[in-house]
Motif scaffolding. Structure first.
Motif, PDB file in Angstrom:
ATOM      1  N   MET A   1       0.837  -1.193   0.000  1.00  0.00           N
ATOM      2  CA  MET A   1       0.000   0.000   0.000  1.00  0.00           C
ATOM      3  C   MET A   1       0.867   1.236   0.000  1.00  0.00           C
ATOM      4  SD  MET A   1      -2.938   1.234   2.713  1.00  0.00           S
ATOM      5  CE  MET A   1      -1.737   1.881   3.884  1.00  0.00           C
ATOM      6  N   GLN A   2       0.479   2.225  -0.790  1.00  0.00           N
ATOM      7  CA  GLN A   2       1.167   3.497  -0.835  1.00  0.00           C
ATOM      8  C   GLN A   2       0.159   4.617  -0.639  1.00  0.00           C
ATOM      9  OE1 GLN A   2       3.181   3.480  -4.652  1.00  0.00           O
ATOM     10  NE2 GLN A   2       5.058   2.704  -3.718  1.00  0.00           N
ATOM     11  N   ILE A   3       0.602   5.693   0.004  1.00  0.00           N
ATOM     12  CA  ILE A   3      -0.240   6.864   0.238  1.00  0.00           C
ATOM     13  C   ILE A   3       0.433   8.056  -0.425  1.00  0.00           C
ATOM     14  CG2 ILE A   3      -1.265   8.378   1.968  1.00  0.00           C
ATOM     15  CD1 ILE A   3      -1.293   5.990   3.876  1.00  0.00           C
ATOM     16  N   ARG A   4      -0.267   8.668  -1.372  1.00  0.00           N
ATOM     17  CA  ARG A   4       0.284   9.757  -2.175  1.00  0.00           C
ATOM     18  C   ARG A   4      -0.453  11.052  -1.846  1.00  0.00           C
ATOM     19  NH1 ARG A   4      -1.533  11.205  -7.225  1.00  0.00           N
ATOM     20  NH2 ARG A   4      -2.587   9.178  -7.458  1.00  0.00           N
ATOM     21  N   PRO A   5       0.180  11.981  -1.121  1.00  0.00           N
ATOM     22  CA  PRO A   5      -0.477  13.248  -0.805  1.00  0.00           C
ATOM     23  C   PRO A   5      -0.796  14.045  -2.065  1.00  0.00           C
ATOM     24  CG  PRO A   5       1.438  12.893   0.593  1.00  0.00           C
ATOM     25  CD  PRO A   5       1.504  11.869  -0.486  1.00  0.00           C
ATOM     26  N   LEU A   6      -1.921  14.770  -2.031  1.00  0.00           N
ATOM     27  CA  LEU A   6      -2.345  15.577  -3.169  1.00  0.00           C
ATOM     28  C   LEU A   6      -2.014  17.050  -2.997  1.00  0.00           C
ATOM     29  CD1 LEU A   6      -5.808  13.925  -3.913  1.00  0.00           C
ATOM     30  CD2 LEU A   6      -3.681  13.647  -5.199  1.00  0.00           C
ATOM     31  N   THR A   7      -2.066  17.548  -1.769  1.00  0.00           N
ATOM     32  CA  THR A   7      -1.653  18.918  -1.464  1.00  0.00           C
ATOM     33  C   THR A   7      -0.944  18.886  -0.113  1.00  0.00           C
ATOM     34  OG1 THR A   7      -3.469  19.776  -0.093  1.00  0.00           O
ATOM     35  CG2 THR A   7      -3.876  19.633  -2.475  1.00  0.00           C
ATOM     36  N   PRO A   8      -0.205  19.947   0.227  1.00  0.00           N
ATOM     37  CA  PRO A   8       0.422  19.976   1.543  1.00  0.00           C
ATOM     38  C   PRO A   8      -0.581  20.076   2.691  1.00  0.00           C
ATOM     39  CG  PRO A   8       1.462  21.542   0.035  1.00  0.00           C
ATOM     40  CD  PRO A   8       0.197  21.082  -0.617  1.00  0.00           C
ATOM     41  N   THR A   9      -1.811  20.501   2.397  1.00  0.00           N
ATOM     42  CA  THR A   9      -2.784  20.809   3.439  1.00  0.00           C
ATOM     43  C   THR A   9      -3.815  19.722   3.642  1.00  0.00           C
ATOM     44  OG1 THR A   9      -2.529  23.152   2.933  1.00  0.00           O
ATOM     45  CG2 THR A   9      -4.485  22.527   4.190  1.00  0.00           C
ATOM     46  N   ILE A  10      -4.280  19.089   2.554  1.00  0.00           N
ATOM     47  CA  ILE A  10      -5.398  18.160   2.655  1.00  0.00           C
ATOM     48  C   ILE A  10      -5.416  17.225   1.450  1.00  0.00           C
ATOM     49  CG2 ILE A  10      -6.934  19.894   1.621  1.00  0.00           C
ATOM     50  CD1 ILE A  10      -9.262  18.661   3.160  1.00  0.00           C
ATOM     51  N   GLY A  11      -5.773  15.962   1.705  1.00  0.00           N
ATOM     52  CA  GLY A  11      -6.029  15.031   0.622  1.00  0.00           C
ATOM     53  C   GLY A  11      -4.868  14.115   0.288  1.00  0.00           C
ATOM     54  N   ALA A  12      -5.177  12.813   0.101  1.00  0.00           N
ATOM     55  CA  ALA A  12      -4.179  11.838  -0.328  1.00  0.00           C
ATOM     56  C   ALA A  12      -4.886  10.689  -1.026  1.00  0.00           C
ATOM     57  CB  ALA A  12      -3.368  11.321   0.860  1.00  0.00           C
ATOM     58  N   VAL A  13      -4.186  10.076  -1.986  1.00  0.00           N
ATOM     59  CA  VAL A  13      -4.686   8.893  -2.671  1.00  0.00           C
ATOM     60  C   VAL A  13      -4.025   7.675  -2.058  1.00  0.00           C
ATOM     61  CG1 VAL A  13      -4.828   7.664  -4.872  1.00  0.00           C
ATOM     62  CG2 VAL A  13      -5.070  10.156  -4.816  1.00  0.00           C
ATOM     63  N   VAL A  14      -4.843   6.674  -1.715  1.00  0.00           N
ATOM     64  CA  VAL A  14      -4.340   5.406  -1.182  1.00  0.00           C
ATOM     65  C   VAL A  14      -4.320   4.402  -2.327  1.00  0.00           C
ATOM     66  CG1 VAL A  14      -4.689   3.567   0.492  1.00  0.00           C
ATOM     67  CG2 VAL A  14      -5.288   5.929   1.091  1.00  0.00           C
ATOM     68  N   GLU A  15      -3.154   3.845  -2.606  1.00  0.00           N
ATOM     69  CA  GLU A  15      -2.993   2.902  -3.706  1.00  0.00           C
ATOM     70  C   GLU A  15      -2.648   1.521  -3.178  1.00  0.00           C
ATOM     71  OE1 GLU A  15       0.122   5.061  -5.646  1.00  0.00           O
ATOM     72  OE2 GLU A  15      -1.269   6.166  -6.944  1.00  0.00           O
ATOM     73  N   GLY A  16      -2.994   0.503  -3.943  1.00  0.00           N
ATOM     74  CA  GLY A  16      -2.647  -0.863  -3.567  1.00  0.00           C
ATOM     75  C   GLY A  16      -3.589  -1.501  -2.575  1.00  0.00           C
ATOM     76  N   VAL A  17      -4.824  -0.995  -2.489  1.00  0.00           N
ATOM     77  CA  VAL A  17      -5.821  -1.542  -1.562  1.00  0.00           C
ATOM     78  C   VAL A  17      -7.070  -1.916  -2.354  1.00  0.00           C
ATOM     79  CG1 VAL A  17      -7.350  -1.010   0.377  1.00  0.00           C
ATOM     80  CG2 VAL A  17      -4.972  -0.253   0.427  1.00  0.00           C
ATOM     81  N   ASP A  18      -7.603  -3.103  -2.112  1.00  0.00           N
ATOM     82  CA  ASP A  18      -8.849  -3.559  -2.729  1.00  0.00           C
ATOM     83  C   ASP A  18      -9.914  -3.621  -1.642  1.00  0.00           C
ATOM     84  OD1 ASP A  18     -10.950  -4.770  -4.001  1.00  0.00           O
ATOM     85  OD2 ASP A  18      -9.797  -6.437  -4.828  1.00  0.00           O
TER      86      ASP A  18
END
Length: 289
Positions: free
Chosen positions: A1-18
């Protein structure tokens, strides 16, 4: 699983999870920590039945059943947001979900079932960042105040949702949801951080102020929270999922896709009674210690 932040303040995409495969206790805790850090987390290309969606949400707490929106037949705890030319959205205003009850949701999980060819984004804003951007003097002033949150403000008798639900159902919901008081500044029960807890959708007035004073302060705060620096904008894709911390965010459904259709299913997870650290209830104080 990887977590990719979208902005410095709020929001992230979680990858590798079903999410359709079920969520273990360890994974649920990892996702909870990601939620606390990023306020809203997104999952792309998921395949969940309504029952799987409900069960995923139930990993994080008891579920709220909305008094007006139509439920999903297979999982009535979920409700359907089906917007098109004949049923335009009522969510194109900044709001925090269901603050008209004593224990507003800790979070919501939204699943994209059918999307317009383009448009239909959702924007979230971080209320901790919005609070911290205010002057220390104004923050102190706000921290001593409580505000009235009113079901009737968000769902007026002649509004879109009330009309779709029917007069009898709306009248029953109105009777079951009298106005409630919440602090203007809320202390997050898990992180201990403070954030604004007023929203255009449901906050009617600030207790103890004259109406003009209350209106002026709320208008300023409603405008303040919309600054782009506090926000993340999510462009939906088929079968994407958003999970947000309702205790520290507001969101806005961009209404730019009509007459196309947009269908979403939402699960809503109940939370705690809001408090400010200066008026922390005994049980919360004991848990913090």
């Amino acid at each position: 699983m990887q977590i990719r932040p979208l902005t410095p303040t709020i929001g992230a995409v979680v990858e590798g999870v079903d999410l359709g495969q079920g969520v273990s206790a360890d994974l649920a805790e990892t996702l909870r920590q990601a939620l606390l850090k990023h306020q809203v987390i997104f999952f792309e290309d998921q395949r969940m039945t309504p029952v799987q969606h409900r069960d995923f949400a139930a990993r994080f707490g008891a579920l709220h059943t909305h008094p007006l929106y139509p439920g999903v037949p297979e999982a009535p705890e979920l409700f359907i947001l089906d917007n098109h030319a004949g049923n335009p959205t009522d969510n194109d205003a900044w709001h925090t979900d269901v603050t008209f009850i004593e224990t507003p949701p800790m979070g919501s999980i939204l699943y994209a079932r059918s999307l317009p060819p383009n448009g239909g984004d959702t924007i979230w804003a971080n209320m901790r960042a919005a609070y911290e951007a205010l002057s220390p003097t104004f923050r102190q002033f706000l921290s001593e105040l409580d505000a009235v949150h009113d079901f009737a403000r968000g769902f007026p008798q002649r509004g879109i949702v009330a009309n779709a639900a029917g007069a009898e159902k709306h009248a029953r919901a109105l009777a079951e949801h009298p106005p409630v008081l919440h602090p203007v500044v809320r202390t997050h029960p898990e992180t201990g951080e403070d954030g604004l807890f007023v929203n255009f959708g449901f906050t009617e007035r600030i207790k103890g102020l004259r109406r003009k004073e209350s209106d002026a302060i709320l208008a300023m705060l409603f405008e303040h929270v919309t600054k782009p620096e506090f926000q993340v904008r999510w462009r939906w894709s088929d079968n994407a999922v958003a999970f947000w911390d309702n205790r520290v965010t507001q969101h806005y459904a961009v209404n730019d896709y009509l007459p196309a259709r947009r269908v979403m299913n939402r699960a809503t997870i109940l939370g705690e009674r809001p408090y400010h650290r200066s008026r922390m209830p005994a049980e919360a104080r004991a848990a913090a210690e």
